[in-house]
Design a protein around this motif. Structure first.
Motif, PDB file in Angstrom:
ATOM      1  N   GLY A   2       0.826  -1.201   0.000  1.00  0.00           N
ATOM      2  CA  GLY A   2       0.000   0.000   0.000  1.00  0.00           C
ATOM      3  C   GLY A   2       0.858   1.248   0.000  1.00  0.00           C
ATOM      4  O   GLY A   2       1.873   1.309   0.683  1.00  0.00           O
ATOM      5  N   ILE A   3       0.464   2.245  -0.789  1.00  0.00           N
ATOM      6  CA  ILE A   3       1.194   3.509  -0.864  1.00  0.00           C
ATOM      7  C   ILE A   3       0.199   4.658  -0.882  1.00  0.00           C
ATOM      8  O   ILE A   3      -0.950   4.490  -1.284  1.00  0.00           O
ATOM      9  N   SER A   4       0.652   5.827  -0.430  1.00  0.00           N
ATOM     10  CA  SER A   4      -0.217   6.998  -0.487  1.00  0.00           C
ATOM     11  C   SER A   4      -0.332   7.474  -1.925  1.00  0.00           C
ATOM     12  O   SER A   4       0.534   7.209  -2.763  1.00  0.00           O
ATOM     13  N   THR A   5      -1.407   8.189  -2.224  1.00  0.00           N
ATOM     14  CA  THR A   5      -1.587   8.693  -3.583  1.00  0.00           C
ATOM     15  C   THR A   5      -0.499   9.710  -3.928  1.00  0.00           C
ATOM     16  O   THR A   5      -0.062   9.776  -5.072  1.00  0.00           O
ATOM     17  N   VAL A  24      -0.411  -3.079  -6.322  1.00  0.00           N
ATOM     18  CA  VAL A  24      -0.017  -1.930  -5.514  1.00  0.00           C
ATOM     19  C   VAL A  24      -1.296  -1.147  -5.224  1.00  0.00           C
ATOM     20  O   VAL A  24      -1.957  -0.666  -6.151  1.00  0.00           O
ATOM     21  N   TYR A  25      -1.664  -1.049  -3.968  1.00  0.00           N
ATOM     22  CA  TYR A  25      -2.891  -0.364  -3.584  1.00  0.00           C
ATOM     23  C   TYR A  25      -2.613   1.094  -3.287  1.00  0.00           C
ATOM     24  O   TYR A  25      -1.654   1.424  -2.596  1.00  0.00           O
ATOM     25  N   LEU A  26      -3.456   1.974  -3.799  1.00  0.00           N
ATOM     26  CA  LEU A  26      -3.347   3.407  -3.552  1.00  0.00           C
ATOM     27  C   LEU A  26      -4.203   3.749  -2.345  1.00  0.00           C
ATOM     28  O   LEU A  26      -5.381   3.375  -2.293  1.00  0.00           O
ATOM     29  N   ILE A  27      -3.620   4.466  -1.415  1.00  0.00           N
ATOM     30  CA  ILE A  27      -4.289   4.753  -0.145  1.00  0.00           C
ATOM     31  C   ILE A  27      -4.408   6.265   0.052  1.00  0.00           C
ATOM     32  O   ILE A  27      -3.454   7.006  -0.131  1.00  0.00           O
ATOM     33  N   ARG A  28      -5.618   6.694   0.396  1.00  0.00           N
ATOM     34  CA  ARG A  28      -5.864   8.098   0.726  1.00  0.00           C
ATOM     35  C   ARG A  28      -6.654   8.120   2.021  1.00  0.00           C
ATOM     36  O   ARG A  28      -7.671   7.442   2.138  1.00  0.00           O
ATOM     37  N   ASP A  30      -6.052   6.730   4.855  1.00  0.00           N
ATOM     38  CA  ASP A  30      -6.077   5.387   5.441  1.00  0.00           C
ATOM     39  C   ASP A  30      -7.111   4.450   4.809  1.00  0.00           C
ATOM     40  O   ASP A  30      -7.521   3.478   5.415  1.00  0.00           O
ATOM     41  N   ARG A  31      -7.539   4.741   3.577  1.00  0.00           N
ATOM     42  CA  ARG A  31      -8.485   3.872   2.870  1.00  0.00           C
ATOM     43  C   ARG A  31      -7.944   3.557   1.484  1.00  0.00           C
ATOM     44  O   ARG A  31      -7.385   4.425   0.812  1.00  0.00           O
ATOM     45  N   ARG A  32      -8.147   2.312   1.033  1.00  0.00           N
ATOM     46  CA  ARG A  32      -7.786   1.956  -0.337  1.00  0.00           C
ATOM     47  C   ARG A  32      -8.728   2.668  -1.296  1.00  0.00           C
ATOM     48  O   ARG A  32      -9.946   2.588  -1.156  1.00  0.00           O
ATOM     49  N   VAL A  33      -8.157   3.369  -2.259  1.00  0.00           N
ATOM     50  CA  VAL A  33      -8.974   4.104  -3.220  1.00  0.00           C
ATOM     51  C   VAL A  33      -8.714   3.666  -4.661  1.00  0.00           C
ATOM     52  O   VAL A  33      -9.403   4.111  -5.578  1.00  0.00           O
TER      53      VAL A  33
END
Length: 57
Positions: A2-5, A24-28, A30-33
């Protein structure tokens, strides 16, 4: 992974390469977006979804 946008925007090439081995999950906030996935995985998911739709019909 997981990484921040913000991090994704700054290092997109690196994460596209990483997506060849794992999503690779995009996180904004603290939520997957969203996610970055290789096209082979996406193709298999789409084919499986179509097959399930056919079974349900």
């Amino acid at each position: 992974m997981g990484i921040s946008t913000t991090e994704a925007r700054d290092q997109l090439d690196r994460f596209i390469d990483r997506a060849n081995t794992e999503p690779v999950y995009l996180i904004r906030h603290d939520r997957r977006v969203g996610a970055i996935a290789d096209t082979g995985s996406l193709d298999r998911l789409e084919a499986a979804a179509e097959e399930l739709e056919d079974i349900a019909a």
